[in-house]
Design an enzyme around this catalytic site. Structure first.
Site, PDB file in Angstrom:
ATOM      1  N   ASP A 171       0.813  -1.208   0.000  1.00 47.43           N
ATOM      2  CA  ASP A 171       0.000   0.000   0.000  1.00 47.43           C
ATOM      3  C   ASP A 171       0.857   1.273   0.000  1.00 47.43           C
ATOM      4  O   ASP A 171       0.666   2.136   0.836  1.00 47.43           O
ATOM      5  CB  ASP A 171      -0.913  -0.049   1.240  1.00 47.43           C
ATOM      6  CG  ASP A 171      -1.850   1.140   1.331  1.00 47.43           C
ATOM      7  OD1 ASP A 171      -2.336   1.586   0.282  1.00 47.43           O
ATOM      8  OD2 ASP A 171      -2.086   1.625   2.463  1.00 47.43           O
ATOM      9  N   GLU A 231       3.376  -8.353   7.247  1.00 52.46           N
ATOM     10  CA  GLU A 231       2.116  -9.013   6.897  1.00 52.46           C
ATOM     11  C   GLU A 231       2.252 -10.032   5.772  1.00 52.46           C
ATOM     12  O   GLU A 231       1.504  -9.988   4.789  1.00 52.46           O
ATOM     13  CB  GLU A 231       1.057  -7.963   6.524  1.00 52.46           C
ATOM     14  CG  GLU A 231       0.700  -7.035   7.671  1.00 52.46           C
ATOM     15  CD  GLU A 231      -0.425  -6.065   7.325  1.00 52.46           C
ATOM     16  OE1 GLU A 231      -0.897  -6.071   6.179  1.00 52.46           O
ATOM     17  OE2 GLU A 231      -0.831  -5.302   8.224  1.00 52.46           O
ATOM     18  N   TYR A 289      -6.753  -3.290  12.396  1.00 50.71           N
ATOM     19  CA  TYR A 289      -7.541  -2.105  12.009  1.00 50.71           C
ATOM     20  C   TYR A 289      -9.006  -2.306  12.369  1.00 50.71           C
ATOM     21  O   TYR A 289      -9.886  -2.238  11.519  1.00 50.71           O
ATOM     22  CB  TYR A 289      -7.343  -1.829  10.507  1.00 50.71           C
ATOM     23  CG  TYR A 289      -5.946  -1.305  10.220  1.00 50.71           C
ATOM     24  CD1 TYR A 289      -5.667   0.050  10.304  1.00 50.71           C
ATOM     25  CD2 TYR A 289      -4.905  -2.168   9.924  1.00 50.71           C
ATOM     26  CE1 TYR A 289      -4.384   0.541  10.092  1.00 50.71           C
ATOM     27  CE2 TYR A 289      -3.617  -1.694   9.704  1.00 50.71           C
ATOM     28  CZ  TYR A 289      -3.374  -0.335   9.797  1.00 50.71           C
ATOM     29  OH  TYR A 289      -2.107   0.158   9.588  1.00 50.71           O
ATOM     30  N   GLU A 328       0.922  -1.651  14.214  1.00 51.44           N
ATOM     31  CA  GLU A 328       0.140  -0.705  13.414  1.00 51.44           C
ATOM     32  C   GLU A 328      -1.275  -0.665  13.957  1.00 51.44           C
ATOM     33  O   GLU A 328      -1.819  -1.697  14.353  1.00 51.44           O
ATOM     34  CB  GLU A 328       0.031  -1.133  11.931  1.00 51.44           C
ATOM     35  CG  GLU A 328       1.286  -0.977  11.133  1.00 51.44           C
ATOM     36  CD  GLU A 328       1.108  -1.396   9.664  1.00 51.44           C
ATOM     37  OE1 GLU A 328      -0.024  -1.322   9.131  1.00 51.44           O
ATOM     38  OE2 GLU A 328       2.115  -1.814   9.065  1.00 51.44           O
TER      39      GLU A 328
END
Ligand code: BDP
Length: 643
Positions: A208, A449, A502, A538
């Protein structure tokens, strides 16, 4: 889908290149510095540039563009170095270009460098993305696979032979990513002629951030004498008030060099010395290297001067900053100098307007000022190694670093094969070789990840982590997971569990009320299974600067703030147990590929891309200073804002 000429060419080029770097690395990669025996000449500035738009991107090689001045084989434009080339022009075809681009510059080499045959002349590129080939006066001098890390070539012979001055440096750089590059990617040809023109292809990626390309860090020419210090390794520890610096110096160009090592304090006083290529220096009344906000006198650096003298009297001198500190991990704590360290920091990117990933001093200094303003004590180099100058700043300011390799987006099972692993091991060797002497670096992150639940991941991460530990046993090793369920096959091998999540964003969007329960479950799953300390590596939410709503809605500054607050409540409970850190995603907004989920890039920054604070930055600032006041020993000047 048959493979086209371009695909075949790309594959051949990459396979040949990757195989050539599979063996263990030879030699060191010391940062080029000036000294009484060394000179540095910066070749940054304006270069000539051309993108090879030929259908298979191979015209430059067919027509041997390196053999004559680039302007003789076609049009050229100005291109700054260091900088990504993508955002420099008004041309979307250059912004989105995939394939070979060509850079060229004429550089005057001081005549005395060439005349003195006892001088080695080295050409060094701080980094270029992704695959580079270098020529000097039309002669190939080296090639390198991978962005974000330096490479160099001894060009003394070529310069002396060709006798051409100024010398012409040509660098071809290809940003194509394949299943075996780091990060991986695939080239997809769109063969449906009713929808795409002939030869149409795209680069697919699983990460990303914008795949910025070009020469991202300085191009330098530097000299050493023939006898030269090729590498230095230091490892430090202490006992009571005695610091111990184990060092190992490798010298090339002389069979029996005399080596002298001197360690000096800030005031120039010599605190220890030795006359051998390896040994242990003892420092009484040691000043340890402490992180920012953990000690009254953080980031203490000694200066280690190494002198190597050959039989004929020729001497090389290199000076290395040395911070004396230790790192240990227990089942619930991360210890620096035997004291618990809590990571309250940020994830970053090398990213800015216009220059993309090009190194830029104003940006680096501004970012350190913001980090210290926030009361952050650490950052992770998500998702690739940052410039060496940034690590030097971290050493000098006491900012603790988790140093990450470009293993991001490893999602396809074909990227867990032997060729990928071999390349990944080499990249870790290059990273450790470059960064092993920085006291700020306390942990290596081998990936972000990855699809670590896939069967090959067990073997892959066992190899990767154990190889990294064999390269450096003084730091922790981790990779970053995105599993909330502790299902990873690589987890048994790491020292610290780093987990990204998230909640209320990618899962249960809009529902901040579920954060507490889901985050608690995540922590308990991981700790219950592995009994290892955990960093929330994160968490965050996009906020378009200036958007507000009450009650909060996604994409507003208020929603970002609410997400953070909900996470913080859980951190405050769990940091009494086994959570050893929290790193916000992200320090600043950054550019990504275009997609329906991105509004001119990723907006999860607590600062805008231009480094202006959003509401989340002020929230973090209050929090980080409060934590620092609770856990650290702050000098009086640093007690703001919680007196
Ligand atoms: C995480 C990735 C990071 C992304 C972030 C996001 O590690 O690179 O930018 O998600 O989606 O999973 O904002």
């Amino acid at each position: 889908m048959g493979s086209t000429g371009a695909e075949r060419a790309a594959k051949c080029v990459f396979l040949a290149a990757i195989c050539s770097v599979c063996q263990s690395l030879q030699g060191g990669m010391l940062f080029p510095t000036e000294s009484p025996s060394r000179e540095v000449k910066d070749a940054s500035g304006l270069w000539r540039f051309r993108a090879d738009f030929s259908p298979d991107r191979n015209r430059g090689f067919e027509q041997e563009w390196y053999k004559s001045p680039l302007a003789e084989t076609g049009p050229v434009i100005d291109m700054p170095v260091p900088s990504s080339y993508n955002d420099i022009t008004q041309d979307a075809k250059i912004r989105d270009f995939i394939g070979w681009v060509w850079y060229e510059k004429d550089v005057w080499v001081p005549a005395r460098w060439i005349q003195d045959r006892g001088t080695r002349i080295v050409l060094r590129v701080g980094s270029a993305h992704y695959y580079s080939v270098l020529w000097v006066n039309g002669v190939k001098v080296t090639e390198h696979v991978g962005g974000h890390l330096p490479f160099e070539a001894d060009i003394s012979g070529v310069l002396r032979q060709s006798n051409a001055n100024p010398c012409r440096i040509t660098i071809a750089v290809n940003n194509t990513l394949t299943l075996e590059t780091l990060p991986p990617g695939t080239i997809q040809y769109m063969n449906d002629r009713t929808r795409y023109p002939a030869g149409y292809f795209v680069q697919n990626i699983n990460f990303d951030f914008f795949n910025y390309a070009g020469i991202h860090r300085s191009v330098l020419l530097y000299t050493t004498p023939k006898v030269h210090i090729d590498d230095i390794t230091v490892e430090t520890t202490f006992s009571d008030n005695i610091g111990l610096v184990s060092y190992n110096v490798s010298v090339l160009g002389s069979s029996k060099p005399a080596v002298k090592v001197t360690l000096s304090a800030h005031d120039g006083r010599c605190v220890a010395s030795a006359n051998d290529t390896r040994g242990v220096l003892k420092v009484t009344d040691v000043n340890l290297w402490w992180p920012y906000l953990m000690h009254e006198n953080p980031a203490y650096l000694y200066s280690m001067e190494v002198q190597a003298t050959a039989e004929d009297g020729q001497t090389d001198v290199y000076t290395l900053p040395v911070g004396i500190r230790t790192v240990k991990v227990t089942s619930t704590q991360f210890l620096i100098n035997n004291k618990p360290f809590y990571f309250h920091g940020v994830n970053k990117h090398e990213d800015a307007d216009i220059r993309g990933k090009g190194f830029d001093w104003p940006l680096v200094v501004k970012d350190f000022n913001l980090i210290k303003w926030m009361g952050a004590n650490s950052f992770r180099t998500s998702h690739y190694p940052y410039a060496e100058e940034i690590l030097q700043m971290a050493d000098r300011h006491g900012i603790v670093i988790i140093d990450e390799c470009p293993g991001v987006g490893i999602k396809d099972i074909r990227s867990f094969g032997n060729a990928s692993l071999a390349h990944h091991l080499t990249v870790m060797e290059e990273l450790v070789r470059r960064d092993k002497n920085h006291p700020s670096v306390v942990m290596w992150s081998v990936a972000n990840e990855p699809a670590a639940e896939m069967p090959p991941a067990g073997f892959y991460f066992k190899e990767l982590v154990s190889h990294t530990k064999s390269l450096d046993s003084t730091r922790a090793v981790t990779y970053i997971t995105d599993s909330n369920y502790a299902r990873d096959l690589g987890a048994p091998y790491v020292d610290v569990i780093c987990v990204n999540s998230y909640f209320s964003w990618y899962h249960d969007p809009g529902h901040t009320e579920i954060i507490s329960i889901q985050l608690n479950t995540q922590f308990d799953n991981w700790y219950g299974k592995y009994k290892k300390p955990i960093i929330q590596s994160e968490y965050g939410a996009d906020a378009v600067p200036g958007l507000h709503s009450d009650p909060p809605m996604m994409f507003t500054e208020d929603y970002q703030k609410t997400v953070l607050q909900n996470y913080h409540n859980v951190f405050d409970q769990k940091r009494k147990e086994f959570v050893i850190g929290e790193l916000i995603w992200n320090f600043a907004d950054f550019m990504t590929a275009q997609s329906i989920t991105r509004v001119v890039g990723n907006k999860k920054g607590v600062f805008t891309r231009q480094r202006q604070p959003k509401a989340g930055a002020f929230l973090l600032r209050e929090r980080y200073w409060r934590i620092a006041n609770e856990t650290g020993v702050l000098p009086t000047w640093a007690r703001y804002p919680c007196q």
